[in-house]
Design an enzyme around this catalytic site. Structure first.
Site, mmCIF file in Angstrom:
data_model
loop_
_atom_site.group_PDB
_atom_site.id
_atom_site.type_symbol
_atom_site.label_atom_id
_atom_site.label_comp_id
_atom_site.label_asym_id
_atom_site.label_seq_id
_atom_site.Cartn_x
_atom_site.Cartn_y
_atom_site.Cartn_z
ATOM 1 N N LYS A 59 2.944 4.448 -1.335
ATOM 2 C CA LYS A 59 2.710 5.346 -2.181
ATOM 3 C C LYS A 59 3.752 6.306 -2.439
ATOM 4 O O LYS A 59 3.650 7.701 -2.079
ATOM 5 C CB LYS A 59 1.514 6.169 -2.140
ATOM 6 C CG LYS A 59 0.194 5.265 -2.197
ATOM 7 C CD LYS A 59 -1.115 6.076 -1.844
ATOM 8 C CE LYS A 59 -2.254 5.163 -1.535
ATOM 9 N NZ LYS A 59 -2.170 4.427 -0.057
ATOM 10 N N HIS A 94 0.777 -1.351 -0.080
ATOM 11 C CA HIS A 94 -0.191 0.072 0.017
ATOM 12 C C HIS A 94 0.856 1.279 -0.115
ATOM 13 O O HIS A 94 0.089 2.368 0.051
ATOM 14 C CB HIS A 94 -0.850 -0.092 1.279
ATOM 15 C CG HIS A 94 -2.208 0.530 1.031
ATOM 16 N ND1 HIS A 94 -2.679 1.838 1.619
ATOM 17 C CD2 HIS A 94 -3.205 0.657 0.144
ATOM 18 C CE1 HIS A 94 -3.836 2.261 1.466
ATOM 19 N NE2 HIS A 94 -3.965 1.715 0.335
ATOM 20 N N ASP A 128 16.376 10.007 -9.222
ATOM 21 C CA ASP A 128 17.721 10.247 -9.139
ATOM 22 C C ASP A 128 18.447 10.150 -7.801
ATOM 23 O O ASP A 128 19.529 10.513 -7.235
ATOM 24 C CB ASP A 128 17.988 11.601 -9.832
ATOM 25 C CG ASP A 128 17.688 12.088 -11.051
ATOM 26 O OD1 ASP A 128 17.875 10.807 -12.001
ATOM 27 O OD2 ASP A 128 17.280 13.071 -11.556
#
Length: 235
Positions: free
Chosen positions: A177, A175, A182
């Site tokens: 996010k 779950h 870079d």
């Protein structure tokens, strides 16, 4: 890159001695500060340090070489953090602010994107990821095994394009996010990478290049990348 040869020579001396003396620390710091310290320079400096350590590491000298590597990476990150302006940015939805910030980061990425998200169904993000990948930016994606099969999921398109994807294959949900750009900037928050998440839901994103925070996210991504299995297209 002009800095590579003197950096290689310096690292050879450091790893040959098995320790980073005060004099060597000062010399390495001055060498790095003299460079135009762009993100790709940081990444290359880290790569050289890891390559040098790996070529010298064996069962008899693991501890001193590993200790040297940790000190060298610490110096690189210290110079980087002192030379790059601090970034702290937030965005909110509904509206397209969260998506706009994400797309801006993707367009500006030079070397790598590590993505760990529950689902991707926004075609604008899919297109931006493919454009970024075609610029020869390294992309890795971790996502939830169940959400891949949802209507509108873009994961299959990304796998078909050659982007490596790993999934959790567990009863629980993957779950997270967040994404790391870079290896020096992280985007995180409640925002799902979907049209509804961008235009209808009450969501947020936060962007920072604080090296301590980015390092924690990078370690979590690398841990999950090792733990989870590769997703393969159905035959």
């Amino acid at each position: 890159m002009k800095f590579e040869e003197p950096l290689k020579q310096h690292l050879e001396r450091v790893f040959r001695d098995g320790q980073v003396s005060r004099r060597e620390r000062k010399a390495l710091t001055e060498l790095l500060e003299a460079c135009q310290f762009r993100p790709e320079t940081l990444i290359r400096a880290r790569e050289l340090a890891f390559q040098m350590a790996e070529s010298r590491m064996n069962a008899h000298n693991f501890a001193p070489v590993h200790r040297c590597l940790e000190e060298v990476i610490q110096i690189i990150e210290m110079v980087w953090s002192s030379s790059v302006p601090s970034v702290a940015r937030v965005g909110f939805s509904p509206a397209n602010e969260c998506a706009a910030i994400l797309l801006e980061l993707l367009f500006g990425t030079q070397s790598s994107v590590d993505i760990c998200v529950f689902t991707i169904t926004d075609d604008r993000i899919r297109k931006a990821l493919l454009d970024t990948f075609h610029r020869r930016v390294s992309i890795r994606i971790i996502t939830d095994d169940e959400k891949i099969h949802d209507r509108g999921s873009d994961i299959l398109h990304l796998v078909e394009a050659g982007i490596p994807v790993k999934v959790d294959y567990t009863e629980e949900h993957m779950h997270h996010k967040f994404a790391i750009f870079d290896r020096h900037t992280v985007l995180t928050g409640s925002y799902n990478w979907t049209r509804s998440g961008a235009q209808h839901n009450y969501e947020n994103v936060l962007v920072t290049n604080d090296r301590r925070i980015v390092s924690r996210y990078q370690k979590e991504f690398d841990r999950l990348w090792k733990r989870f299995g590769a997703f393969r297209l159905p035959e």
